[in-house]
Design a protein around this motif. Sequence first.
Motif, PDB file in Angstrom:
ATOM      1  N   PRO A   1       0.834  -1.206   0.000  1.00 13.91           N
ATOM      2  CA  PRO A   1       0.000   0.000   0.000  1.00 13.91           C
ATOM      3  C   PRO A   1       0.873   1.262   0.000  1.00 13.91           C
ATOM      4  O   PRO A   1       1.856   1.334   0.742  1.00 13.91           O
ATOM      5  CB  PRO A   1      -0.818  -0.110   1.287  1.00 13.91           C
ATOM      6  N   ILE A   2       0.517   2.217  -0.851  1.00 11.88           N
ATOM      7  CA  ILE A   2       1.344   3.407  -1.010  1.00 11.88           C
ATOM      8  C   ILE A   2       0.535   4.654  -0.698  1.00 11.88           C
ATOM      9  O   ILE A   2      -0.633   4.762  -1.082  1.00 11.88           O
ATOM     10  CB  ILE A   2       1.906   3.502  -2.449  1.00 11.88           C
ATOM     11  N   LYS A   3       1.165   5.554   0.021  1.00 14.12           N
ATOM     12  CA  LYS A   3       0.534   6.840   0.310  1.00 14.12           C
ATOM     13  C   LYS A   3       1.535   7.926  -0.070  1.00 14.12           C
ATOM     14  O   LYS A   3       2.701   7.865   0.336  1.00 14.12           O
ATOM     15  CB  LYS A   3       0.229   6.900   1.812  1.00 14.12           C
ATOM     16  N   ILE A   4       1.122   8.892  -0.878  1.00 14.69           N
ATOM     17  CA  ILE A   4       2.017   9.987  -1.263  1.00 14.69           C
ATOM     18  C   ILE A   4       1.338  11.301  -0.921  1.00 14.69           C
ATOM     19  O   ILE A   4       0.155  11.493  -1.203  1.00 14.69           O
ATOM     20  CB  ILE A   4       2.350   9.946  -2.768  1.00 14.69           C
TER      21      ILE A   4
ATOM     22  N   GLY B   1       9.991  22.778  -1.828  1.00 12.91           N
ATOM     23  CA  GLY B   1       9.089  21.710  -2.239  1.00 12.91           C
ATOM     24  C   GLY B   1       9.347  20.497  -1.372  1.00 12.91           C
ATOM     25  O   GLY B   1      10.475  20.274  -0.947  1.00 12.91           O
ATOM     26  N   SER B   2       8.306  19.719  -1.096  1.00 15.86           N
ATOM     27  CA  SER B   2       8.520  18.556  -0.240  1.00 15.86           C
ATOM     28  C   SER B   2       7.477  17.486  -0.529  1.00 15.86           C
ATOM     29  O   SER B   2       6.443  17.752  -1.131  1.00 15.86           O
ATOM     30  CB  SER B   2       8.446  18.958   1.232  1.00 15.86           C
ATOM     31  N   ALA B   3       7.776  16.283  -0.082  1.00 18.71           N
ATOM     32  CA  ALA B   3       6.833  15.178  -0.259  1.00 18.71           C
ATOM     33  C   ALA B   3       7.088  14.132   0.807  1.00 18.71           C
ATOM     34  O   ALA B   3       8.201  14.006   1.326  1.00 18.71           O
ATOM     35  CB  ALA B   3       6.987  14.559  -1.645  1.00 18.71           C
ATOM     36  N   TYR B   4       6.023  13.394   1.136  1.00 17.60           N
ATOM     37  CA  TYR B   4       6.118  12.306   2.102  1.00 17.60           C
ATOM     38  C   TYR B   4       5.554  11.061   1.443  1.00 17.60           C
ATOM     39  O   TYR B   4       4.480  11.103   0.847  1.00 17.60           O
ATOM     40  CB  TYR B   4       5.325  12.666   3.361  1.00 17.60           C
ATOM     41  N   VAL B   5       6.306   9.989   1.522  1.00 19.64           N
ATOM     42  CA  VAL B   5       5.860   8.748   0.887  1.00 19.64           C
ATOM     43  C   VAL B   5       5.864   7.622   1.909  1.00 19.64           C
ATOM     44  O   VAL B   5       6.832   7.447   2.654  1.00 19.64           O
ATOM     45  CB  VAL B   5       6.770   8.389  -0.312  1.00 19.64           C
ATOM     46  N   GLU B   6       4.775   6.881   1.949  1.00 19.50           N
ATOM     47  CA  GLU B   6       4.744   5.632   2.709  1.00 19.50           C
ATOM     48  C   GLU B   6       4.529   4.525   1.710  1.00 19.50           C
ATOM     49  O   GLU B   6       3.588   4.555   0.918  1.00 19.50           O
ATOM     50  CB  GLU B   6       3.585   5.638   3.714  1.00 19.50           C
ATOM     51  N   MET B   7       5.438   3.546   1.734  1.00 20.70           N
ATOM     52  CA  MET B   7       5.332   2.421   0.814  1.00 20.70           C
ATOM     53  C   MET B   7       5.444   1.184   1.693  1.00 20.70           C
ATOM     54  O   MET B   7       6.542   0.807   2.103  1.00 20.70           O
ATOM     55  CB  MET B   7       6.486   2.510  -0.187  1.00 20.70           C
TER      56      MET B   7
END
Lengths: 264, 186
Positions: A35-38, A48-54
């Motif tokens: 399951p992926i959450k971006i 700029g920024s980003a958070y990823v859960e994989m």
Amino acid sequence: MSYGDLMSMDLPEGLKLIDEEGKRLDGRRADELRPIKIEAGVLRRADGSAYVEMGKNKILAAVYGPRECHPRHLQDPTRAIVQCHYNMLSFSVDDRKRPGPDRRSVEISKIVGEALEYSIFLEQFPRTSIDVYIAVLQANAGTRCAGLTAASVAVADAGIPMRDLIPACAAGKVADTVVLDLNKEEDNFGDADVPLAYIPRTGEILLLQMDGHLTQAEFDRAIELAKGGCTTIYGLQQDALRRRYAFAGGDAQESEQEAGGNEA
Amino acid sequence: MEEKFVIPGEIVATAEEFVPGKGTYESDGKIVASEAGKLTLDVKSHTASVKPRNPVTEPKKKDKVLASITDVRSSMAICDILFIEGAARQITGDAEATLHVSSISSQYVETVGSAVRVGDVIRAEVTQSQPSTQLTTVSAHLGVVLAHCSRCKSVLQLKDKSLFCSECERYEKRKIADDYGAVSVS
């Protein structure tokens, strides 16, 4: 037990990476992603920024710039340079990871930076540096792919002109089966790991590595699986950016003001 | 004119119909967005362009900037632009700018050192951004907004329309902005 010890360990007795029904340890099928959450735009101070859960991976990426290049001798009068820093935090793995750059993180910084370099229109910002920081908060195999996925969303969030978003994911071989998106157990006790970054629109491959052994047929299957995974992740990256800059309901002005207020 | 939100890599038009403008590029006969923002397909000029939601900030003509003086020469002062007033993010590219002696004040300035000193923070207007950034402080609202005593480095206070060092009990000359001391520099 260190990472190296784990790598050289044999499969613990009684542990089956793939059961009779073809299900993996975490219940996935061979061609299923975790399951992926971006999420884009999670940090206030970064451009700029980003958070990823994989799956169990948790990764933060921040982008600064294009800004004045330091150290000065690295600057290029014709284009911007990408300085990527991949960093695993000390609490990201079971055993404490010794903080600071090591051989592995320097390598990942290099390959991730090079993939980003290909995508960004560097020639528009001569003499500058685009600084990308990837922080692995929690690691569970496949962090370089999740890191690149996050970094590319962060670059887009920073408003830096780029050819395309870069999704990345790995495929590999576990218990004689080619599977998509290895988790930690599969990575440790599996036979091969092939991380891939691929732009679905153009079919370009920006990152490809292989750890372990595969036959030609297995390799082709792994690439095919990873490409499918990248296509799925690409959609999620787009969704994340759309959510970040949601246009619906005319709230564009509002979020713009909020962005302006951040500096104060 | 049609407007839509696009993301880098999204195909926005075909090259037969439109020319790539700002925020787009051409690839394989397609016009592709290179920035996340609002797409404008201008049917009059046949240009596809994207107005980014979080644009990079480059100093443009008429921008008001805060800059710190890094060097004072005989005919000009070299500054580092700290940020553009009202911009949400740090500036892109080379932060170095020059302030020529002729564009410091509407009055005659004999030496650059009599108007600005190294370490001062000034508010200035950009008069040129290419090939090099040029600044001016000719206006009441422009000029030094923070200065330090050249002898003891304590912050100078505004007193009798001049700058006064309470430690050394002496006055110093600067081209002062009308809101000296009331500007947050960080």
